[in-house]
Design a protein around this motif. Structure first.
Motif, mmCIF file in Angstrom:
data_model
loop_
_atom_site.group_PDB
_atom_site.id
_atom_site.type_symbol
_atom_site.label_atom_id
_atom_site.label_comp_id
_atom_site.label_asym_id
_atom_site.label_seq_id
_atom_site.Cartn_x
_atom_site.Cartn_y
_atom_site.Cartn_z
ATOM 1 N N SER A 44 0.596 -1.190 0.075
ATOM 2 C CA SER A 44 0.068 -0.042 -0.223
ATOM 3 C C SER A 44 0.880 1.276 0.167
ATOM 4 O O SER A 44 1.974 1.261 0.290
ATOM 5 C CB SER A 44 -0.906 -0.200 1.090
ATOM 6 O OG SER A 44 -0.306 0.083 2.430
ATOM 7 N N ASP A 45 0.274 2.291 -0.033
ATOM 8 C CA ASP A 45 1.153 3.797 -0.153
ATOM 9 C C ASP A 45 1.650 3.909 1.298
ATOM 10 O O ASP A 45 2.713 4.841 1.249
ATOM 11 C CB ASP A 45 0.005 4.686 -0.571
ATOM 12 C CG ASP A 45 -0.586 4.795 -1.932
ATOM 13 O OD1 ASP A 45 0.309 4.283 -2.679
ATOM 14 O OD2 ASP A 45 -1.650 5.249 -2.307
ATOM 15 N N ILE A 68 8.219 -8.590 1.531
ATOM 16 C CA ILE A 68 7.643 -7.919 3.012
ATOM 17 C C ILE A 68 7.069 -6.712 2.698
ATOM 18 O O ILE A 68 7.806 -5.880 1.860
ATOM 19 C CB ILE A 68 8.740 -8.237 3.958
ATOM 20 C CG1 ILE A 68 9.349 -9.697 4.233
ATOM 21 C CG2 ILE A 68 8.169 -7.585 5.272
ATOM 22 C CD1 ILE A 68 10.403 -9.808 4.903
ATOM 23 N N CYS A 69 6.075 -6.456 3.170
ATOM 24 C CA CYS A 69 5.365 -5.092 3.173
ATOM 25 C C CYS A 69 5.715 -4.781 4.591
ATOM 26 O O CYS A 69 5.195 -5.174 5.637
ATOM 27 C CB CYS A 69 4.164 -4.917 3.134
ATOM 28 S SG CYS A 69 3.777 -5.381 1.006
ATOM 29 N N ASP A 70 6.487 -3.374 4.857
ATOM 30 C CA ASP A 70 6.649 -2.695 6.336
ATOM 31 C C ASP A 70 5.948 -1.406 6.255
ATOM 32 O O ASP A 70 6.280 -0.800 5.369
ATOM 33 C CB ASP A 70 8.031 -2.781 6.456
ATOM 34 C CG ASP A 70 8.860 -3.885 6.845
ATOM 35 O OD1 ASP A 70 8.329 -4.954 7.498
ATOM 36 O OD2 ASP A 70 9.911 -4.299 6.235
ATOM 37 N N PHE A 106 4.999 5.269 10.861
ATOM 38 C CA PHE A 106 3.512 4.706 10.681
ATOM 39 C C PHE A 106 3.810 3.312 11.635
ATOM 40 O O PHE A 106 4.913 2.743 11.679
ATOM 41 C CB PHE A 106 3.382 4.142 9.269
ATOM 42 C CG PHE A 106 2.850 5.278 8.476
ATOM 43 C CD1 PHE A 106 1.437 5.426 8.241
ATOM 44 C CD2 PHE A 106 3.782 6.045 7.649
ATOM 45 C CE1 PHE A 106 0.986 6.433 7.288
ATOM 46 C CE2 PHE A 106 3.298 7.116 7.014
ATOM 47 C CZ PHE A 106 1.919 7.357 6.950
ATOM 48 N N VAL A 107 2.787 2.987 12.287
ATOM 49 C CA VAL A 107 2.475 1.801 12.906
ATOM 50 C C VAL A 107 1.375 1.123 12.659
ATOM 51 O O VAL A 107 0.556 1.562 12.019
ATOM 52 C CB VAL A 107 2.673 1.745 14.451
ATOM 53 C CG1 VAL A 107 3.906 2.487 15.015
ATOM 54 C CG2 VAL A 107 1.530 2.679 14.827
ATOM 55 N N GLN A 167 -1.372 13.899 7.307
ATOM 56 C CA GLN A 167 -1.488 15.006 6.548
ATOM 57 C C GLN A 167 -1.249 14.640 5.142
ATOM 58 O O GLN A 167 -0.058 14.388 4.890
ATOM 59 C CB GLN A 167 -0.570 16.197 7.014
ATOM 60 C CG GLN A 167 -0.977 16.861 8.557
ATOM 61 C CD GLN A 167 -0.140 17.929 8.822
ATOM 62 O OE1 GLN A 167 0.672 18.324 8.016
ATOM 63 N NE2 GLN A 167 -0.251 18.385 10.113
ATOM 64 N N ASP A 168 -2.277 14.563 4.448
ATOM 65 C CA ASP A 168 -2.238 14.123 2.827
ATOM 66 C C ASP A 168 -1.316 12.939 2.679
ATOM 67 O O ASP A 168 -0.389 13.048 1.829
ATOM 68 C CB ASP A 168 -1.372 15.599 2.169
ATOM 69 C CG ASP A 168 -2.380 16.658 2.160
ATOM 70 O OD1 ASP A 168 -3.561 16.772 2.316
ATOM 71 O OD2 ASP A 168 -1.813 17.763 2.241
ATOM 72 N N GLY A 169 -1.711 12.054 3.563
ATOM 73 C CA GLY A 169 -1.089 10.722 3.364
ATOM 74 C C GLY A 169 0.331 10.782 3.849
ATOM 75 O O GLY A 169 0.846 9.473 3.871
ATOM 76 N N ALA A 170 0.993 11.522 4.721
ATOM 77 C CA ALA A 170 2.427 11.335 5.374
ATOM 78 C C ALA A 170 2.094 11.673 6.706
ATOM 79 O O ALA A 170 1.063 12.764 7.241
ATOM 80 C CB ALA A 170 3.203 12.419 4.687
#
Length: 334
Positions: A45-46, A58-60, A65-66, A82-85
């Motif tokens: 994902s993004d 592996i996707c970390d 992010f947690v 905020q806007d995906g960050a």
């Protein structure tokens, strides 16, 4: 197929050739199974980063992010989306600190520290203490202690009533928080260290907090406690007499004088404060109070008496002290 040409896959032999059935995560490249880099297809994902591993990926979660209970990557505490960050939240904007504290925003968190004119009291609260000419002091600011003794530190300069009712004391030892109860006994105006040892030596600083008449005062005292190193010197008091030939059948005493400094013996009058040995080539023999030997102590001397000596008792005898990490010995040949 005996040469395992496929690697990460199953080899199927055929007439004059072979075929490879590659494992999941691998593909056939020039006759062998090689790892597929799944990250090229952006499977994560993004809010995740993709890491290719042998035969899989592996996707970390991205930094800051947690994963939540649903295994989704969300902003960690102290950050907001905020806007995906995830951006740092300035917690100091909500004035989270207490009285006489200043707030410093940090990455994902914040710190509360005392303002310049305040100090922490015994409860960890920032307080502006009233000016005080501190009369509290150690009765003895420099102490020399003997190993095994109790050491008493007493503070004077204030009444017992003030100490008991209004004062609280916090101690540090060599700059680290220290509780007198851990090594001895705390008192309202000092402390006692029981059975003092080398590890108890150091600089003790007491912060005295006095809360009286709705005003708070603070002062400090410093006590330096030093270990007096113990020493023992042993000598054969009657060595000159023993250097002569002795007669068989007559009781013979060896006197060991002991000069013991800065050591607290459990029983200073005990004859067991030293050990007696007969020195032998195949190992020294510890002597006991028995039918052949009598061991006694009198006026600072330890005496080994051979009750009925014979020629077989000729040899070297050693008087030895071994306590409190102090070793000393002396010997004489008869």
């Amino acid at each position: 197929c005996d040469e395992d040409p496929c690697g990460n896959g199953e080899c199927v032999n055929s007439a004059g050739s072979y075929a490879c059935n590659c494992n999941e995560g691998y593909e056939l490249v020039e006759g062998t199974c090689e790892d597929v880099n799944e990250c090229l297809d952006s499977p994560c994902s993004d809010t995740e980063r993709c890491s290719n591993v042998e035969g899989s990926y592996i996707c970390d979660c991205l930094d800051t992010f947690v994963r939540d209970a649903n295994q989704d990557c969300v902003c960690a505490d102290g950050y907001e989306n905020q806007d995906g960050a995830c951006a740092d939240i300035d917690e100091c904007a909500d004035n989270p600190c207490g009285e006489n504290e200043k707030c410093t925003n940090t990455d994902g968190n914040y710190l509360c520290e005392c303002v310049d004119e305040a100090e922490k009291n015994e409860h960890g609260q920032c307080v502006i203490f009233q000016p005080l000419e501190c009369d509290v002091r150690a009765k003895k600011s420099k102490l020399k202690a003997i190993r095994g003794n109790n050491v008493n530190v007493k503070l004077v300069g204030e009444s017992k009533k003030t100490f008991k009712k209004y004062a609280k004391i916090q101690w540090t030892k060599n700059g680290e928080n220290w509780n007198p109860k851990s090594d001895g006994k705390a008192k309202f105006n000092g402390f006692t260290i029981r059975k003092f040892d080398a590890e108890d030596a150091g600089v003790y600083v007491g912060s005295i907090f006095i809360d009286m008449n709705d005003e708070q005062y603070k002062c400090e005292v410093e006590v330096n406690i030093e270990l007096l190193e113990g020493s023992v010197n042993l000598s054969i008091a009657n060595a000159k007499q023993l250097s002569k030939k002795q007669k068989s059948g007559q009781p013979l005493s060896i006197k060991c004088d002991a000069d013991i400094q800065n050591l607290k013996l459990d029983d200073p009058k005990s004859e067991d404060n030293v050990n007696w040995y007969k020195v032998c080539e195949d190992g020294d023999v510890l002597l006991d109070d028995d039918d052949n030997y009598e061991i006694a102590r009198e006026k600072g001397s330890y005496t080994l008496t051979l009750k009925n000596p014979s020629k077989e008792d000729s040899g070297t005898y050693r008087c030895e002290f071994d306590q409190f990490d102090v070793d000393a010995s002396t010997q004489v040949t008869i």
